[in-house]
Design a protein around this motif. Structure first.
Motif, PDB file in Angstrom:
ATOM      1  N   LYS A   1       0.865  -1.181   0.000  1.00  0.00           N
ATOM      2  CA  LYS A   1       0.000   0.000   0.000  1.00  0.00           C
ATOM      3  C   LYS A   1       0.904   1.235   0.000  1.00  0.00           C
ATOM      4  N   TYR A   2       0.703   2.103  -0.970  1.00  0.00           N
ATOM      5  CA  TYR A   2       1.493   3.327  -1.075  1.00  0.00           C
ATOM      6  C   TYR A   2       0.746   4.485  -0.428  1.00  0.00           C
ATOM      7  N   HIS A   3       1.500   5.434   0.129  1.00  0.00           N
ATOM      8  CA  HIS A   3       0.941   6.651   0.706  1.00  0.00           C
ATOM      9  C   HIS A   3       0.913   7.704  -0.400  1.00  0.00           C
ATOM     10  N   LEU A   4      -0.240   8.289  -0.633  1.00  0.00           N
ATOM     11  CA  LEU A   4      -0.417   9.250  -1.717  1.00  0.00           C
ATOM     12  C   LEU A   4      -0.534  10.659  -1.145  1.00  0.00           C
ATOM     13  N   HIS A   5       0.230  11.575  -1.741  1.00  0.00           N
ATOM     14  CA  HIS A   5       0.300  12.950  -1.251  1.00  0.00           C
ATOM     15  C   HIS A   5       0.082  13.919  -2.416  1.00  0.00           C
TER      16      HIS A   5
ATOM     17  N   ALA B   1      11.136  -0.610 -10.939  1.00  0.00           N
ATOM     18  CA  ALA B   1      12.361  -0.494 -10.148  1.00  0.00           C
ATOM     19  C   ALA B   1      12.175   0.484  -8.975  1.00  0.00           C
ATOM     20  N   ASP B   2      11.120   1.299  -9.022  1.00  0.00           N
ATOM     21  CA  ASP B   2      10.830   2.260  -7.945  1.00  0.00           C
ATOM     22  C   ASP B   2       9.920   1.681  -6.866  1.00  0.00           C
ATOM     23  N   ARG B   3       9.645   0.402  -6.919  1.00  0.00           N
ATOM     24  CA  ARG B   3       8.696  -0.231  -5.981  1.00  0.00           C
ATOM     25  C   ARG B   3       9.046  -0.069  -4.511  1.00  0.00           C
ATOM     26  N   ASN B   4      10.310   0.085  -4.177  1.00  0.00           N
ATOM     27  CA  ASN B   4      10.708   0.148  -2.770  1.00  0.00           C
ATOM     28  C   ASN B   4      10.307   1.433  -2.068  1.00  0.00           C
ATOM     29  N   GLU B   5       9.927   2.436  -2.830  1.00  0.00           N
ATOM     30  CA  GLU B   5       9.498   3.697  -2.214  1.00  0.00           C
ATOM     31  C   GLU B   5       8.119   3.505  -1.599  1.00  0.00           C
ATOM     32  N   GLN B   6       7.761   4.364  -0.654  1.00  0.00           N
ATOM     33  CA  GLN B   6       6.446   4.211  -0.034  1.00  0.00           C
ATOM     34  C   GLN B   6       5.520   5.401  -0.244  1.00  0.00           C
ATOM     35  N   ASN B   7       6.060   6.520  -0.725  1.00  0.00           N
ATOM     36  CA  ASN B   7       5.272   7.734  -0.911  1.00  0.00           C
ATOM     37  C   ASN B   7       5.301   8.187  -2.365  1.00  0.00           C
ATOM     38  N   ILE B   8       4.123   8.577  -2.859  1.00  0.00           N
ATOM     39  CA  ILE B   8       4.000   9.127  -4.210  1.00  0.00           C
ATOM     40  C   ILE B   8       3.322  10.482  -4.065  1.00  0.00           C
ATOM     41  N   THR B   9       3.866  11.486  -4.741  1.00  0.00           N
ATOM     42  CA  THR B   9       3.338  12.849  -4.637  1.00  0.00           C
ATOM     43  C   THR B   9       3.040  13.413  -6.016  1.00  0.00           C
ATOM     44  N   VAL B  10       1.902  14.103  -6.128  1.00  0.00           N
ATOM     45  CA  VAL B  10       1.590  14.857  -7.343  1.00  0.00           C
ATOM     46  C   VAL B  10       1.474  16.331  -6.971  1.00  0.00           C
ATOM     47  N   LEU B  11       1.710  17.186  -7.948  1.00  0.00           N
ATOM     48  CA  LEU B  11       1.535  18.625  -7.776  1.00  0.00           C
ATOM     49  C   LEU B  11       0.227  19.013  -8.432  1.00  0.00           C
ATOM     50  N   ASP B  12      -0.636  19.639  -7.694  1.00  0.00           N
ATOM     51  CA  ASP B  12      -1.910  20.098  -8.224  1.00  0.00           C
ATOM     52  C   ASP B  12      -1.865  21.619  -8.231  1.00  0.00           C
ATOM     53  N   CYS B  13      -1.233  22.153  -9.299  1.00  0.00           N
ATOM     54  CA  CYS B  13      -1.089  23.604  -9.405  1.00  0.00           C
ATOM     55  C   CYS B  13      -0.863  23.979 -10.868  1.00  0.00           C
ATOM     56  N   SER B  14      -0.936  25.273 -11.148  1.00  0.00           N
ATOM     57  CA  SER B  14      -0.729  25.743 -12.514  1.00  0.00           C
ATOM     58  C   SER B  14       0.769  25.711 -12.858  1.00  0.00           C
ATOM     59  N   TRP B  15       1.055  25.780 -14.141  1.00  0.00           N
ATOM     60  CA  TRP B  15       2.453  25.782 -14.570  1.00  0.00           C
ATOM     61  C   TRP B  15       3.197  27.000 -14.036  1.00  0.00           C
ATOM     62  N   GLU B  16       2.493  28.122 -13.876  1.00  0.00           N
ATOM     63  CA  GLU B  16       3.138  29.322 -13.339  1.00  0.00           C
ATOM     64  C   GLU B  16       3.605  29.080 -11.902  1.00  0.00           C
ATOM     65  N   THR B  17       2.779  28.413 -11.121  1.00  0.00           N
ATOM     66  CA  THR B  17       3.126  28.098  -9.734  1.00  0.00           C
ATOM     67  C   THR B  17       4.252  27.081  -9.680  1.00  0.00           C
ATOM     68  N   VAL B  18       4.241  26.130 -10.599  1.00  0.00           N
ATOM     69  CA  VAL B  18       5.283  25.102 -10.621  1.00  0.00           C
ATOM     70  C   VAL B  18       6.657  25.753 -10.707  1.00  0.00           C
ATOM     71  N   GLU B  19       6.774  26.794 -11.518  1.00  0.00           N
ATOM     72  CA  GLU B  19       8.073  27.461 -11.651  1.00  0.00           C
ATOM     73  C   GLU B  19       8.520  28.097 -10.345  1.00  0.00           C
ATOM     74  N   GLU B  20       7.573  28.524  -9.515  1.00  0.00           N
ATOM     75  CA  GLU B  20       7.911  29.073  -8.203  1.00  0.00           C
ATOM     76  C   GLU B  20       8.249  27.960  -7.214  1.00  0.00           C
ATOM     77  N   VAL B  21       7.555  26.842  -7.358  1.00  0.00           N
ATOM     78  CA  VAL B  21       7.651  25.736  -6.404  1.00  0.00           C
ATOM     79  C   VAL B  21       8.886  24.865  -6.649  1.00  0.00           C
ATOM     80  N   PHE B  22       9.310  24.723  -7.895  1.00  0.00           N
ATOM     81  CA  PHE B  22      10.392  23.786  -8.208  1.00  0.00           C
ATOM     82  C   PHE B  22      11.682  24.021  -7.439  1.00  0.00           C
ATOM     83  N   PRO B  23      12.132  25.265  -7.248  1.00  0.00           N
ATOM     84  CA  PRO B  23      13.353  25.440  -6.445  1.00  0.00           C
ATOM     85  C   PRO B  23      13.205  24.869  -5.030  1.00  0.00           C
ATOM     86  N   GLN B  24      12.008  24.995  -4.454  1.00  0.00           N
ATOM     87  CA  GLN B  24      11.759  24.433  -3.122  1.00  0.00           C
ATOM     88  C   GLN B  24      11.771  22.905  -3.173  1.00  0.00           C
TER      89      GLN B  24
END
Length: 173
Positions: free
Chosen positions: A8-12, A62-85
């Motif tokens: 079971k994966y944790h989804l964020h 090959a990524d099966r060992n990870e336990q968390n999966i994250t998606v970004l729910d934001c506009s492309w403009e916000t992504v450019e601000e968020v990516f450095p973080q």
């Protein structure tokens, strides 16, 4: 992978509150306790797989060992601000391979998956088909995503690694 042994994966979801709340699959998933919403990038678990369409590496079994999966729910403009973080969080950036959207907004359009479709594709590729079906079951069109993409998802779920995913993807594009 045997269903009894499916991990079971944790989804964020990093949710920037920029979408129509009535159409937001991430918010609906959170209401059903299928994913956790965050409004601050810093709350994304370190080491999480971040679904990133610009990533240099494709998501693969090959990524099966990870336990968390994250998606970004934001506009492309916000992504450019968020990516450095995001770069400071030591996330594992992975791109999804070629799949076709089944959601009402982007039906039939390749690479235009919404949050629940991206999660479902990831879960399927990582070997948890049951969890993929569970999250899609909350949407009346959800089963269509698996039907439309059955062959590629099956093939991707049997790949060895990212290079194998890219090879398989080239058969569908």
């Amino acid at each position: 992978m045997d269903k009894q042994k499916e991990k079971k994966y944790h989804l964020h979801i990093y949710h920037a509150r920029q979408c129509d709340p009535k159409k937001c699959t991430g918010k609906k998933m959170a209401r059903f306790d299928l994913a956790r919403l965050f409004d601050k990038v810093q709350k994304i678990p370190r080491g999480s797989i971040l679904l990133d369409p610009m990533a240099e590496q494709a998501l693969s079994p090959a990524d099966r060992n990870e336990q968390n999966i994250t998606v970004l729910d934001c506009s492309w403009e916000t992504v450019e601000e968020v990516f450095p973080q995001l770069l400071r969080l030591q996330l594992k950036h992975r791109a999804l391979p070629y799949l076709v959207a089944a959601n009402p907004v982007n039906f039939g359009r390749p690479f235009k998956l919404n949050s629940v479709e991206a999660f479902a594709a990831s879960l399927y590729i990582l070997g948890n088909k049951e969890q993929a079906e569970e999250i899609l079951s909350k949407f009346n069109w959800g089963h269509t995503f698996l039907e439309v993409n059955k062959e590629p998802l099956e093939d991707y779920s049997k790949a060895k690694d990212s290079k194998d995913i890219i090879r398989i993807q080239s058969e569908y594009i």
